[in-house]
Every structure is written in structure tokens, then in C-alpha cells.
Scaffold this motif. Structure first.
Motif, PDB file in Angstrom:
ATOM      1  N   ALA A  22       0.832  -1.204   0.000  1.00  0.00           N
ATOM      2  CA  ALA A  22       0.000   0.000   0.000  1.00  0.00           C
ATOM      3  C   ALA A  22       0.871   1.260   0.000  1.00  0.00           C
ATOM      4  O   ALA A  22       0.560   2.233  -0.700  1.00  0.00           O
ATOM      5  CB  ALA A  22      -0.922   0.001   1.211  1.00  0.00           C
ATOM      6  N   VAL A  23       1.951   1.246   0.743  1.00  0.00           N
ATOM      7  CA  VAL A  23       2.862   2.393   0.777  1.00  0.00           C
ATOM      8  C   VAL A  23       3.491   2.592  -0.599  1.00  0.00           C
ATOM      9  O   VAL A  23       3.616   3.724  -1.080  1.00  0.00           O
ATOM     10  CB  VAL A  23       3.939   2.194   1.867  1.00  0.00           C
ATOM     11  N   GLU A  24       3.876   1.486  -1.245  1.00  0.00           N
ATOM     12  CA  GLU A  24       4.469   1.601  -2.577  1.00  0.00           C
ATOM     13  C   GLU A  24       3.465   2.159  -3.586  1.00  0.00           C
ATOM     14  O   GLU A  24       3.828   2.968  -4.443  1.00  0.00           O
ATOM     15  CB  GLU A  24       4.979   0.243  -3.042  1.00  0.00           C
ATOM     16  N   ARG A  25       2.197   1.735  -3.489  1.00  0.00           N
ATOM     17  CA  ARG A  25       1.169   2.258  -4.396  1.00  0.00           C
ATOM     18  C   ARG A  25       0.952   3.744  -4.153  1.00  0.00           C
ATOM     19  O   ARG A  25       0.801   4.522  -5.109  1.00  0.00           O
ATOM     20  CB  ARG A  25      -0.155   1.513  -4.208  1.00  0.00           C
ATOM     21  N   THR A  26       0.941   4.161  -2.905  1.00  0.00           N
ATOM     22  CA  THR A  26       0.753   5.572  -2.588  1.00  0.00           C
ATOM     23  C   THR A  26       1.921   6.406  -3.117  1.00  0.00           C
ATOM     24  O   THR A  26       1.718   7.466  -3.721  1.00  0.00           O
ATOM     25  CB  THR A  26       0.616   5.761  -1.068  1.00  0.00           C
ATOM     26  N   PHE A  27       3.134   5.931  -2.900  1.00  0.00           N
ATOM     27  CA  PHE A  27       4.314   6.635  -3.395  1.00  0.00           C
ATOM     28  C   PHE A  27       4.276   6.740  -4.918  1.00  0.00           C
ATOM     29  O   PHE A  27       4.562   7.798  -5.481  1.00  0.00           O
ATOM     30  CB  PHE A  27       5.579   5.927  -2.934  1.00  0.00           C
ATOM     31  N   SER A  28       3.906   5.649  -5.577  1.00  0.00           N
ATOM     32  CA  SER A  28       3.809   5.667  -7.037  1.00  0.00           C
ATOM     33  C   SER A  28       2.767   6.681  -7.500  1.00  0.00           C
ATOM     34  O   SER A  28       2.956   7.365  -8.509  1.00  0.00           O
ATOM     35  CB  SER A  28       3.453   4.279  -7.568  1.00  0.00           C
ATOM     36  N   GLY A  29       1.659   6.770  -6.767  1.00  0.00           N
ATOM     37  CA  GLY A  29       0.629   7.753  -7.108  1.00  0.00           C
ATOM     38  C   GLY A  29       1.141   9.174  -6.997  1.00  0.00           C
ATOM     39  O   GLY A  29       0.860  10.018  -7.856  1.00  0.00           O
ATOM     40  N   TRP A  30       1.894   9.461  -5.956  1.00  0.00           N
ATOM     41  CA  TRP A  30       2.451  10.809  -5.788  1.00  0.00           C
ATOM     42  C   TRP A  30       3.459  11.126  -6.884  1.00  0.00           C
ATOM     43  O   TRP A  30       3.484  12.247  -7.421  1.00  0.00           O
ATOM     44  CB  TRP A  30       3.116  10.949  -4.412  1.00  0.00           C
ATOM     45  N   ILE A  31       4.299  10.160  -7.223  1.00  0.00           N
ATOM     46  CA  ILE A  31       5.273  10.376  -8.300  1.00  0.00           C
ATOM     47  C   ILE A  31       4.548  10.614  -9.617  1.00  0.00           C
ATOM     48  O   ILE A  31       4.903  11.518 -10.392  1.00  0.00           O
ATOM     49  CB  ILE A  31       6.235   9.176  -8.407  1.00  0.00           C
ATOM     50  N   ARG A  32       3.522   9.804  -9.900  1.00  0.00           N
ATOM     51  CA  ARG A  32       2.759   9.952 -11.145  1.00  0.00           C
ATOM     52  C   ARG A  32       2.101  11.325 -11.203  1.00  0.00           C
ATOM     53  O   ARG A  32       2.136  12.002 -12.239  1.00  0.00           O
ATOM     54  CB  ARG A  32       1.697   8.844 -11.221  1.00  0.00           C
ATOM     55  N   THR A  33       1.535  11.785 -10.098  1.00  0.00           N
ATOM     56  CA  THR A  33       0.884  13.093 -10.060  1.00  0.00           C
ATOM     57  C   THR A  33       1.906  14.212 -10.259  1.00  0.00           C
ATOM     58  O   THR A  33       1.656  15.169 -10.995  1.00  0.00           O
ATOM     59  CB  THR A  33       0.149  13.277  -8.721  1.00  0.00           C
ATOM     60  N   GLY A  34       3.051  14.086  -9.628  1.00  0.00           N
ATOM     61  CA  GLY A  34       4.097  15.100  -9.780  1.00  0.00           C
ATOM     62  C   GLY A  34       4.609  15.187 -11.203  1.00  0.00           C
ATOM     63  O   GLY A  34       4.796  16.285 -11.743  1.00  0.00           O
ATOM     64  N   ALA A  36       3.013  14.292 -13.904  1.00  0.00           N
ATOM     65  CA  ALA A  36       1.945  14.833 -14.746  1.00  0.00           C
ATOM     66  C   ALA A  36       1.871  16.351 -14.589  1.00  0.00           C
ATOM     67  O   ALA A  36       1.668  17.072 -15.583  1.00  0.00           O
ATOM     68  CB  ALA A  36       0.610  14.193 -14.379  1.00  0.00           C
ATOM     69  N   THR A  37       2.053  16.851 -13.396  1.00  0.00           N
ATOM     70  CA  THR A  37       2.032  18.292 -13.161  1.00  0.00           C
ATOM     71  C   THR A  37       3.179  18.979 -13.903  1.00  0.00           C
ATOM     72  O   THR A  37       2.997  20.035 -14.514  1.00  0.00           O
ATOM     73  CB  THR A  37       2.125  18.590 -11.652  1.00  0.00           C
ATOM     74  N   VAL A  38       4.354  18.386 -13.860  1.00  0.00           N
ATOM     75  CA  VAL A  38       5.499  18.941 -14.581  1.00  0.00           C
ATOM     76  C   VAL A  38       5.232  18.928 -16.084  1.00  0.00           C
ATOM     77  O   VAL A  38       5.530  19.903 -16.788  1.00  0.00           O
ATOM     78  CB  VAL A  38       6.790  18.166 -14.232  1.00  0.00           C
ATOM     79  N   ALA A  39       4.662  17.833 -16.582  1.00  0.00           N
ATOM     80  CA  ALA A  39       4.362  17.744 -18.017  1.00  0.00           C
ATOM     81  C   ALA A  39       3.353  18.804 -18.436  1.00  0.00           C
ATOM     82  O   ALA A  39       3.502  19.430 -19.496  1.00  0.00           O
ATOM     83  CB  ALA A  39       3.837  16.350 -18.353  1.00  0.00           C
ATOM     84  N   VAL A  40       2.340  19.042 -17.620  1.00  0.00           N
ATOM     85  CA  VAL A  40       1.343  20.068 -17.941  1.00  0.00           C
ATOM     86  C   VAL A  40       2.001  21.448 -17.922  1.00  0.00           C
ATOM     87  O   VAL A  40       1.740  22.282 -18.798  1.00  0.00           O
ATOM     88  CB  VAL A  40       0.153  20.000 -16.957  1.00  0.00           C
ATOM     89  N   ALA A  41       2.862  21.696 -16.953  1.00  0.00           N
ATOM     90  CA  ALA A  41       3.542  22.992 -16.876  1.00  0.00           C
ATOM     91  C   ALA A  41       4.430  23.223 -18.098  1.00  0.00           C
ATOM     92  O   ALA A  41       4.449  24.324 -18.664  1.00  0.00           O
ATOM     93  CB  ALA A  41       4.373  23.071 -15.601  1.00  0.00           C
ATOM     94  N   ILE A  42       5.154  22.201 -18.521  1.00  0.00           N
ATOM     95  CA  ILE A  42       6.000  22.335 -19.710  1.00  0.00           C
ATOM     96  C   ILE A  42       5.135  22.556 -20.948  1.00  0.00           C
ATOM     97  O   ILE A  42       5.465  23.372 -21.819  1.00  0.00           O
ATOM     98  CB  ILE A  42       6.906  21.102 -19.861  1.00  0.00           C
ATOM     99  N   GLY A  43       4.016  21.852 -21.040  1.00  0.00           N
ATOM    100  CA  GLY A  43       3.094  22.039 -22.167  1.00  0.00           C
ATOM    101  C   GLY A  43       2.508  23.435 -22.194  1.00  0.00           C
ATOM    102  O   GLY A  43       2.405  24.052 -23.258  1.00  0.00           O
TER     103      GLY A  43
END
Length: 54
Positions: A22-34, A36-43
Motif C-alpha cells: 500500500a505504501v508503494e502504491r501511494t508513493f507511485s501515485g504521488w510520483i505519477r501526479t508530480g 503529470a504536473t510537470v508535463a502540464v507545466a512544460i506544455g
């Protein structure tokens, strides 16, 4: 010979494994969100260019 404590220890070990997963899934979710945020900012930067107030 199996002791009476064996099933409880097995359940505890399995619970620890589920917690780690569960901790690994949560960490992966935070990394994925981060990322995606960087990709949107660059776009946004590529589409709208640098922001200069008039």
C-alpha cells in the motif's frame, strides 16, 4: 509440530506485506501526479510562451 502462535504470525507477516504494498502504491501515485504536473507545466509554457505583463 505447529505451535498455536503460527497462524497469528502468518497473519501478521501478511499484514506487513499488504502495508508495504500500500505504501508503494501511494508513493507511485504521488510520483505519477508530480510528473503529470510537470508535463502540464512544460506544455503550458510551450503553448503560451513566457508570460510578460503588458
Amino acid at each position: 509440530m505447529v505451535s498455536k502462535d503460527q497462524p497469528a504470525e502468518d497473519r501478521t507477516d501478511l499484514a506487513e506485506d499488504r502495508t508495504i504494498l500500500a505504501v508503494e502504491r501511494t508513493f507511485s501515485g504521488w510520483i505519477r501526479t508530480g510528473l503529470a504536473t510537470v508535463a502540464v507545466a512544460i506544455g503550458m509554457q510551450a503553448v503560451f510562451g513566457p508570460f510578460q505583463p503588458t
